[in-house]
Design a protein around this motif. Structure first.
Motif, mmCIF file in Angstrom:
data_model
loop_
_atom_site.group_PDB
_atom_site.id
_atom_site.type_symbol
_atom_site.label_atom_id
_atom_site.label_comp_id
_atom_site.label_asym_id
_atom_site.label_seq_id
_atom_site.Cartn_x
_atom_site.Cartn_y
_atom_site.Cartn_z
ATOM 1 N N LEU A 44 1.206 -0.958 -0.038
ATOM 2 C CA LEU A 44 -0.147 0.445 -0.362
ATOM 3 C C LEU A 44 0.972 1.260 -0.320
ATOM 4 O O LEU A 44 1.771 1.029 0.618
ATOM 5 N N ASP A 45 0.436 2.012 -0.533
ATOM 6 C CA ASP A 45 1.134 3.591 -0.554
ATOM 7 C C ASP A 45 1.481 3.791 0.729
ATOM 8 O O ASP A 45 2.201 4.990 0.852
ATOM 9 N N THR A 46 -0.082 3.757 1.481
ATOM 10 C CA THR A 46 -0.477 4.868 2.625
ATOM 11 C C THR A 46 -0.664 3.748 3.184
ATOM 12 O O THR A 46 -1.371 3.285 3.456
ATOM 13 N N ARG A 47 -0.080 3.525 4.597
ATOM 14 C CA ARG A 47 -0.781 2.839 5.709
ATOM 15 C C ARG A 47 -1.520 3.422 7.006
ATOM 16 O O ARG A 47 -0.465 5.126 7.751
ATOM 17 N N ASN A 48 -2.388 3.668 7.068
ATOM 18 C CA ASN A 48 -3.632 3.970 8.462
ATOM 19 C C ASN A 48 -4.450 3.455 8.307
ATOM 20 O O ASN A 48 -5.381 2.157 7.547
ATOM 21 N N CYS A 49 -5.462 3.227 9.217
ATOM 22 C CA CYS A 49 -6.373 2.563 9.169
ATOM 23 C C CYS A 49 -7.457 2.508 8.594
ATOM 24 O O CYS A 49 -8.266 1.623 8.265
ATOM 25 N N TRP A 50 -8.110 3.745 7.936
ATOM 26 C CA TRP A 50 -8.772 3.939 6.669
ATOM 27 C C TRP A 50 -7.949 3.077 5.901
ATOM 28 O O TRP A 50 -8.685 1.820 4.532
#
Length: 282
Positions: free
Chosen positions: A9-15
């Motif tokens: 994934l390019d961005t990792r956060n809960c969403w």
């Protein structure tokens, strides 16, 4: 959570993680990270047992090593200016001991212990602010390694050897490994004697090497002999200063690897000859 963290994934956060997992929202992951209570030690034990079963090998090795993580402030637990091989020198970092199970099938970390410097452990205010348990005290890195080995033995993890560098090559951890029944091979630091520097050659016209005169085997020395003293034979050197070729050897540090079986009364050492220095300098 583990499955989502392994995704590309390019961005990792809960969403983004929840969307990648097919969840309707981030609430489950947020609850897991912020409010759920879990037993870290129990999870560690189950994971270690599973790794040892998946990578099982009769020649497996447990490797003890330390790793430093750079920090921007001393607010993180155990963060201090200390040496880190990852940083290549001294820097502000956390240092933790890690225990790795390694075999021909692969390797994985099965345990970890955070190193708490003595100054950090003695700071009651910082301990309260970061919720460090009262029973947690400062311990040396070999002591932390011994605790992890004891936990591995309690879990029934079977290995051929324990390996470590010179940080863990001292007597303390070697005795702990032998007590737990582990064969071990450790790098240890020793003091060895380097040869003394060569004696400086006297000037060509000095009394110790007189120039040859034509027609004579050796011209007589022009300097008078030193008077006899009670400190030794006659010499052109002062009584309190030994000649250069009798200066004692200079001790230097060197490393050696020792391999010891748990049921052996002594180490089978792959090391230099015994040091000529007293035992309290070794």
């Amino acid at each position: 959570m583990c499955e989502a963290m392994l995704m590309e994934l390019d961005t990792r956060n809960c969403w983004t993680l929840a969307e990648a997992l097919g969840h309707s929202g981030p609430h489950r992951l947020q609850h897991f990270l912020a409010r759920a209570r879990d037993e870290h030690d129990l999870a560690r034990d189950r994971l270690a047992a599973w790794i040892a079963s998946e990578l099982a090998d009769d020649q497996a090795v447990l490797v003890v090593d330390e790793t430093g993580d750079e920090k921007s402030s001393t607010d993180a637990v155990g963060a201090a200016h200390q040496y880190s091989g990852t940083l290549g020198g001294v820097g502000l970092c956390q240092v933790a001991d890690h225990l790795t199970y390694a075999s021909r099938r692969g390797h994985a970390v099965i345990d970890r212990e955070l190193y708490l410097p003595a100054a950090w452990a003695a700071d009651e205010e910082r301990r309260l602010l970061t919720h460090v348990p009262d029973e947690r005290e400062s311990a040396t890195k070999p002591q932390l390694a011994a605790d992890m080995l004891e936990c591995a033995r309690a879990l029934g993890i079977r290995v051929r050897w324990i390996a470590g560098d010179e940080v863990y090559g001292g007597r303390e951890l070697r005795l702990a490994a032998r007590r737990l029944g582990f064969d071990h091979t450790m790098e240890s630091r020793r003091i060895t004697a380097s040869p003394p520097p060569p004696a400086p050659s006297p000037p060509p016209n000095s009394p110790r090497r007189s120039p040859r005169a034509p027609g004579h085997a050796c011209a007589p020395a022009t300097a008078s002999r030193a008077t006899a003293t009670t400190t030794g034979p006659c010499s052109t050197y002062p009584p309190t200063t030994p000649p250069p070729d009798t200066q004692p050897a200079t001790p230097t540090w060197s490393s050696a690897v020792t391999a010891t079986r748990a049921n052996s009364p002594s180490a089978a050492a792959i090391a230099p000859p015994p040091s000529p220095w007293p035992h309290w300098l070794r």
